[in-house]
Design a protein around this motif. Structure first.
Motif, PDB file in Angstrom:
ATOM      1  N   PHE A   7     -43.672  -5.508 -28.782  1.00 29.64           N
ATOM      2  CA  PHE A   7     -45.028  -4.974 -28.820  1.00 29.64           C
ATOM      3  C   PHE A   7     -45.706  -5.425 -30.110  1.00 29.64           C
ATOM      4  O   PHE A   7     -45.072  -5.507 -31.167  1.00 29.64           O
ATOM      5  N   LEU A   8     -46.976  -5.691 -29.990  1.00 34.18           N
ATOM      6  CA  LEU A   8     -47.751  -6.174 -31.118  1.00 34.18           C
ATOM      7  C   LEU A   8     -48.971  -5.292 -31.327  1.00 34.18           C
ATOM      8  O   LEU A   8     -49.435  -4.603 -30.421  1.00 34.18           O
ATOM      9  N   VAL A   9     -49.461  -5.317 -32.542  1.00 32.37           N
ATOM     10  CA  VAL A   9     -50.766  -4.769 -32.890  1.00 32.37           C
ATOM     11  C   VAL A   9     -51.524  -5.909 -33.536  1.00 32.37           C
ATOM     12  O   VAL A   9     -50.919  -6.863 -34.051  1.00 32.37           O
ATOM     13  N   ASP A  10     -52.836  -5.841 -33.525  1.00 30.52           N
ATOM     14  CA  ASP A  10     -53.613  -6.942 -34.075  1.00 30.52           C
ATOM     15  C   ASP A  10     -53.234  -7.250 -35.516  1.00 30.52           C
ATOM     16  O   ASP A  10     -53.316  -8.386 -35.967  1.00 30.52           O
ATOM     17  N   ALA A  11     -52.791  -6.215 -36.249  1.00 27.86           N
ATOM     18  CA  ALA A  11     -52.393  -6.409 -37.651  1.00 27.86           C
ATOM     19  C   ALA A  11     -50.893  -6.638 -37.794  1.00 27.86           C
ATOM     20  O   ALA A  11     -50.385  -6.671 -38.899  1.00 27.86           O
ATOM     21  N   GLY A  12     -50.149  -6.779 -36.666  1.00 32.02           N
ATOM     22  CA  GLY A  12     -48.704  -6.936 -36.725  1.00 32.02           C
ATOM     23  C   GLY A  12     -47.996  -5.641 -36.410  1.00 32.02           C
ATOM     24  O   GLY A  12     -48.584  -4.556 -36.500  1.00 32.02           O
TER      25      GLY A  12
ATOM     26  N   LEU B 245     -47.211   7.720 -41.509  1.00 29.63           N
ATOM     27  CA  LEU B 245     -45.821   7.311 -41.351  1.00 29.63           C
ATOM     28  C   LEU B 245     -45.644   5.983 -42.062  1.00 29.63           C
ATOM     29  O   LEU B 245     -46.327   5.001 -41.741  1.00 29.63           O
ATOM     30  N   ILE B 246     -44.735   5.947 -43.030  1.00 30.44           N
ATOM     31  CA  ILE B 246     -44.560   4.767 -43.867  1.00 30.44           C
ATOM     32  C   ILE B 246     -43.577   3.812 -43.194  1.00 30.44           C
ATOM     33  O   ILE B 246     -42.547   4.217 -42.667  1.00 30.44           O
ATOM     34  N   GLY B 247     -43.891   2.526 -43.237  1.00 30.80           N
ATOM     35  CA  GLY B 247     -43.003   1.515 -42.679  1.00 30.80           C
ATOM     36  C   GLY B 247     -42.797   1.647 -41.181  1.00 30.80           C
ATOM     37  O   GLY B 247     -41.679   1.477 -40.694  1.00 30.80           O
ATOM     38  N   SER B 248     -43.852   1.933 -40.443  1.00 36.12           N
ATOM     39  CA  SER B 248     -43.731   2.143 -38.999  1.00 36.12           C
ATOM     40  C   SER B 248     -43.418   0.827 -38.286  1.00 36.12           C
ATOM     41  O   SER B 248     -43.890  -0.248 -38.668  1.00 36.12           O
ATOM     42  N   HIS B 249     -42.633   0.946 -37.229  1.00 40.64           N
ATOM     43  CA  HIS B 249     -42.217  -0.222 -36.440  1.00 40.64           C
ATOM     44  C   HIS B 249     -42.186   0.190 -34.977  1.00 40.64           C
ATOM     45  O   HIS B 249     -41.616   1.239 -34.626  1.00 40.64           O
ATOM     46  N   ILE B 250     -42.806  -0.610 -34.113  1.00 42.04           N
ATOM     47  CA  ILE B 250     -42.907  -0.312 -32.685  1.00 42.04           C
ATOM     48  C   ILE B 250     -42.159  -1.377 -31.899  1.00 42.04           C
ATOM     49  O   ILE B 250     -42.309  -2.574 -32.157  1.00 42.04           O
TER      50      ILE B 250
ATOM     51  N   CYS C 129     -51.938  -8.752 -20.773  1.00 42.48           N
ATOM     52  CA  CYS C 129     -51.125  -7.915 -21.660  1.00 42.48           C
ATOM     53  C   CYS C 129     -50.898  -6.550 -21.026  1.00 42.48           C
ATOM     54  O   CYS C 129     -51.699  -6.069 -20.224  1.00 42.48           O
ATOM     55  N   LEU C 130     -49.792  -5.947 -21.409  1.00 43.66           N
ATOM     56  CA  LEU C 130     -49.503  -4.550 -21.103  1.00 43.66           C
ATOM     57  C   LEU C 130     -49.837  -3.744 -22.340  1.00 43.66           C
ATOM     58  O   LEU C 130     -49.310  -4.021 -23.425  1.00 43.66           O
ATOM     59  N   LEU C 131     -50.714  -2.758 -22.199  1.00 43.87           N
ATOM     60  CA  LEU C 131     -51.225  -2.025 -23.346  1.00 43.87           C
ATOM     61  C   LEU C 131     -50.841  -0.558 -23.273  1.00 43.87           C
ATOM     62  O   LEU C 131     -50.839   0.047 -22.186  1.00 43.87           O
ATOM     63  N   ILE C 132     -50.539   0.007 -24.441  1.00 41.84           N
ATOM     64  CA  ILE C 132     -50.205   1.424 -24.589  1.00 41.84           C
ATOM     65  C   ILE C 132     -50.929   1.937 -25.824  1.00 41.84           C
ATOM     66  O   ILE C 132     -51.018   1.244 -26.846  1.00 41.84           O
TER      67      ILE C 132
END
Length: 371
Positions: free
Chosen positions: A231-236, A201-206, A188-191
């Motif tokens: 890009f993903l986060v463990d929680a989505g 921040l409400i409703g954040s999207h990466i 994986c590429l991680l940031i």
């Protein structure tokens, strides 16, 4: 010695030229200019509100001061003309029974002061309009209305400039480098990204875009060709709970543009990874976008981020931003292709395969023995 210095200087110049070529700076500013625009610059005056908001503070304050001083002086001239036409000035030697249009206007300076007092509604009571001139009454009404419009527009522009969500974006920070290592058995590429405020921040999207130069099968060269990077986060990657720093990652699989890159060749690549974070500011409900970029020199292969969240004895969670961009070397495959080949080889070892050319022949044993 001379050859060594020349090589160092050449590499330094190449690095600087490469850094200048990036489209998005680390703080999110876009490095692009428009040339030979056919439309006139007057089209920006049609959307005057956006034009005023996009101006820098020094230009905005210049317009702010000029608007008020200009309107005060312009109406001061008009009040002076009214007094001059009605012969209210001292040089005309008005009689004792003469009723002026505006009391106590003796020249251009007093006319300017009356204009200022009228527009900002100071009303000292020394100068005032009389019933003698309808022109003066009309000019008083017109200046009052225009003064309210100028005051509302300019003060609104200043307030909107201060409360823009762009300022909120400055409290969202990304790690200095991106890293490539294994996460959950995948390359994986991680940031790392952090929110420096306690408000969310409400409703954040990466999401991300990979910018590179490509050549189509027809031979067309496309500069700044954009490829979507998920890009993903463990929680989505939707509705992030952005209370502590998050590590976002992109899985380098066969559909990833990083799949054919390796630790030895990534520095030779020509690309720019732009990362976006969209969200709604909790305090103002304004939409906010934060962006940064990474070039090949800022992507570290074989590293992971050092942990920064710990728990104190009092039961509170503590974030140490001193290690926010700190990386630690870890064992990592030198390319994604090798990792997937290794997995496929291990999977084949665990499975059995039938040989279609193998024939089982039965041999009958006889119980009779010849002597």
């Amino acid at each position: 010695m001379f050859n060594y210095l020349r090589k160092r200087f050449t590499s330094h110049i190449r690095e600087r030229s490469r850094r200048r070529a990036r489209l998005v700076s680390k703080d999110g500013r876009c490095n692009i200019e428009f040339g030979n625009v056919e439309q006139s610059r007057f089209v920006f005056l049609i959307d005057i509100w956006t034009t005023i908001l996009d101006l820098r503070w020094r230009y905005k304050m210049t317009i702010f001061i000029s608007a008020f001083l200009g309107s005060w002086f312009l109406f001061g001239l008009l009040w002076y003309v009214v007094a001059y036409i009605h012969k209210d000035l001292p040089e005309f030697n008005p009689s004792i029974n003469h009723t002026p249009c505006v009391e106590n206007i003796n020249g251009l300076t007093s006319a300017f002061l009356f204009s200022l007092e009228t527009q900002v509604t100071i009303g000292y009571g020394f100068r005032c309009v009389t019933e003698q001139c309808a022109t003066a009454i009309f000019l008083l009404i017109f200046q009052s209305i225009l003064g309210v419009i100028i005051n509302s527009f300019m003060c609104g522009a200043i307030l909107a400039k201060i409360s823009r969500s762009k300022n909120r974006a400055k409290t969202i920070t990304f790690s200095k480098n991106a890293v490539i290592s294994k996460r959950g058995g995948k390359l994986c590429l991680l940031i790392r990204v952090a929110n420096l405020r306690k408000s969310l921040l409400i409703g954040s999207h990466i999401y991300g875009k990979l910018l590179k130069t490509t050549i189509t099968p027809e031979g067309e060269t496309i500069i700044l060709d954009q490829v979507n990077i998920e890009f993903l986060v463990d929680a989505g990657n939707e509705n992030l709970f952005f209370i502590s720093p998050l590590t976002i990652y992109h899985i380098i699989d066969k559909n990833s543009p990083f799949f054919h890159m390796a630790a030895e060749t990534i520095l030779q690549q020509d690309f720019e990874l732009v990362v976006f974070l969209d969200g709604t500011v909790e305090a103002t409900s304004a939409t906010c976008q934060v962006r940064t970029s990474y070039i090949p020199e800022e992507v570290l292969w074989g590293y992971r981020f050092a942990p920064i969240v710990s728990k104190t004895k009092e039961g509170k969670y503590r974030v140490d931003f001193q290690n926010f961009s700190k990386t630690v070397a870890v064992e990592t495959p030198h390319c994604a292709f090798c990792l997937y080949n290794e997995k496929e080889a291990k999977a084949k070892e665990k499975k059995g395969y039938d040989n279609p050319g193998f024939v089982l022949s039965e041999v009958s044993e006889t119980s009779d023995t010849k002597m």
